[in-house]
Design a protein around this motif. Structure first.
Motif, PDB file in Angstrom:
ATOM      1  N   CYS A   4       0.842  -1.193   0.000  1.00 42.13           N
ATOM      2  CA  CYS A   4       0.000   0.000   0.000  1.00 42.13           C
ATOM      3  C   CYS A   4       0.881   1.248   0.000  1.00 42.13           C
ATOM      4  O   CYS A   4       1.762   1.377   0.843  1.00 42.13           O
ATOM      5  N   PRO A   5       0.657   2.149  -0.936  1.00 39.18           N
ATOM      6  CA  PRO A   5       1.502   3.346  -0.994  1.00 39.18           C
ATOM      7  C   PRO A   5       1.235   4.327   0.141  1.00 39.18           C
ATOM      8  O   PRO A   5       2.030   5.216   0.383  1.00 39.18           O
ATOM      9  N   VAL A   6       0.129   4.156   0.814  1.00 39.21           N
ATOM     10  CA  VAL A   6      -0.211   5.103   1.885  1.00 39.21           C
ATOM     11  C   VAL A   6       0.373   4.647   3.215  1.00 39.21           C
ATOM     12  O   VAL A   6       1.091   5.381   3.886  1.00 39.21           O
ATOM     13  N   CYS A   7       0.090   3.409   3.610  1.00 38.67           N
ATOM     14  CA  CYS A   7       0.544   2.953   4.922  1.00 38.67           C
ATOM     15  C   CYS A   7       1.758   2.033   4.837  1.00 38.67           C
ATOM     16  O   CYS A   7       2.276   1.612   5.861  1.00 38.67           O
ATOM     17  N   LYS A   8       2.181   1.724   3.612  1.00 40.12           N
ATOM     18  CA  LYS A   8       3.381   0.908   3.374  1.00 40.12           C
ATOM     19  C   LYS A   8       3.252  -0.528   3.865  1.00 40.12           C
ATOM     20  O   LYS A   8       4.250  -1.209   4.037  1.00 40.12           O
ATOM     21  N   ALA A   9       2.059  -0.963   4.121  1.00 42.57           N
ATOM     22  CA  ALA A   9       1.869  -2.360   4.506  1.00 42.57           C
ATOM     23  C   ALA A   9       2.141  -3.244   3.296  1.00 42.57           C
ATOM     24  O   ALA A   9       1.604  -3.008   2.217  1.00 42.57           O
ATOM     25  N   GLY A  10       2.958  -4.252   3.479  1.00 44.26           N
ATOM     26  CA  GLY A  10       3.327  -5.098   2.361  1.00 44.26           C
ATOM     27  C   GLY A  10       2.419  -6.300   2.216  1.00 44.26           C
ATOM     28  O   GLY A  10       1.823  -6.762   3.181  1.00 44.26           O
ATOM     29  N   ARG A  11       2.330  -6.817   0.998  1.00 45.72           N
ATOM     30  CA  ARG A  11       1.557  -8.028   0.684  1.00 45.72           C
ATOM     31  C   ARG A  11       0.125  -7.948   1.192  1.00 45.72           C
ATOM     32  O   ARG A  11      -0.470  -8.926   1.615  1.00 45.72           O
ATOM     33  N   ILE A  12      -0.384  -6.749   1.116  1.00 44.02           N
ATOM     34  CA  ILE A  12      -1.769  -6.549   1.535  1.00 44.02           C
ATOM     35  C   ILE A  12      -2.617  -6.423   0.273  1.00 44.02           C
ATOM     36  O   ILE A  12      -2.090  -6.135  -0.802  1.00 44.02           O
ATOM     37  N   LYS A  13      -3.892  -6.655   0.405  1.00 44.13           N
ATOM     38  CA  LYS A  13      -4.748  -6.545  -0.764  1.00 44.13           C
ATOM     39  C   LYS A  13      -5.044  -5.076  -1.058  1.00 44.13           C
ATOM     40  O   LYS A  13      -5.535  -4.355  -0.203  1.00 44.13           O
ATOM     41  N   LEU A  14      -4.734  -4.674  -2.284  1.00 41.12           N
ATOM     42  CA  LEU A  14      -4.968  -3.293  -2.702  1.00 41.12           C
ATOM     43  C   LEU A  14      -6.195  -3.280  -3.596  1.00 41.12           C
ATOM     44  O   LEU A  14      -6.112  -3.506  -4.787  1.00 41.12           O
ATOM     45  N   LEU A  15      -7.301  -3.031  -3.001  1.00 41.68           N
ATOM     46  CA  LEU A  15      -8.550  -3.214  -3.722  1.00 41.68           C
ATOM     47  C   LEU A  15      -9.339  -1.934  -3.910  1.00 41.68           C
ATOM     48  O   LEU A  15     -10.367  -1.937  -4.548  1.00 41.68           O
ATOM     49  N   TYR A  16      -8.845  -0.872  -3.358  1.00 42.26           N
ATOM     50  CA  TYR A  16      -9.643   0.339  -3.365  1.00 42.26           C
ATOM     51  C   TYR A  16      -8.913   1.437  -4.118  1.00 42.26           C
ATOM     52  O   TYR A  16      -7.739   1.677  -3.901  1.00 42.26           O
ATOM     53  N   GLU A  17      -9.637   2.074  -5.003  1.00 46.94           N
ATOM     54  CA  GLU A  17      -9.052   3.132  -5.785  1.00 46.94           C
ATOM     55  C   GLU A  17      -9.232   4.452  -5.049  1.00 46.94           C
ATOM     56  O   GLU A  17     -10.314   4.746  -4.545  1.00 46.94           O
ATOM     57  N   MET A  18      -8.157   5.192  -4.974  1.00 50.52           N
ATOM     58  CA  MET A  18      -8.215   6.493  -4.325  1.00 50.52           C
ATOM     59  C   MET A  18      -7.758   7.545  -5.316  1.00 50.52           C
ATOM     60  O   MET A  18      -6.805   7.333  -6.056  1.00 50.52           O
ATOM     61  N   ILE A  19      -8.444   8.657  -5.337  1.00 51.88           N
ATOM     62  CA  ILE A  19      -8.028   9.766  -6.190  1.00 51.88           C
ATOM     63  C   ILE A  19      -7.357  10.811  -5.310  1.00 51.88           C
ATOM     64  O   ILE A  19      -7.955  11.320  -4.364  1.00 51.88           O
ATOM     65  N   LEU A  20      -6.116  11.073  -5.636  1.00 51.30           N
ATOM     66  CA  LEU A  20      -5.346  12.017  -4.829  1.00 51.30           C
ATOM     67  C   LEU A  20      -5.778  13.447  -5.115  1.00 51.30           C
ATOM     68  O   LEU A  20      -6.451  13.722  -6.106  1.00 51.30           O
ATOM     69  N   GLY A  21      -5.326  14.338  -4.248  1.00 50.06           N
ATOM     70  CA  GLY A  21      -5.568  15.754  -4.475  1.00 50.06           C
ATOM     71  C   GLY A  21      -5.006  16.224  -5.807  1.00 50.06           C
ATOM     72  O   GLY A  21      -5.539  17.134  -6.436  1.00 50.06           O
TER      73      GLY A  21
END
Ligand SMILES: [Zn+2]
Length: 57
Positions: free
Chosen positions: A21-38
């Protein structure tokens, strides 16, 4: 559209829907949600981050 994020549907995704996850840096986690940055960029985040407000990475 039900069960979109469960079971075999995940296996069709790159890395089976997992990554760091690019936000919390948790590895090997499921990235299932799309976020639109500022900035307007779209990123994939984990469930823990889907409701966070992130202006940029
Ligand atoms: Zn996260």
């Amino acid at each position: 559209m039900s069960k979109q994020y469960r079971g075999k549907a995940l296996w069709k995704l790159p890395s089976r829907g997992r990554g760091t996850c690019p936000v919390c840096k948790a590895g090997r986690i499921k990235l299932l949600y799309e976020m639109i940055l500022g900035s307007g960029d779209k990123i994939k985040v984990c469930k823990r981050c889907k409701n966070k407000k992130v202006e940029s990475i």
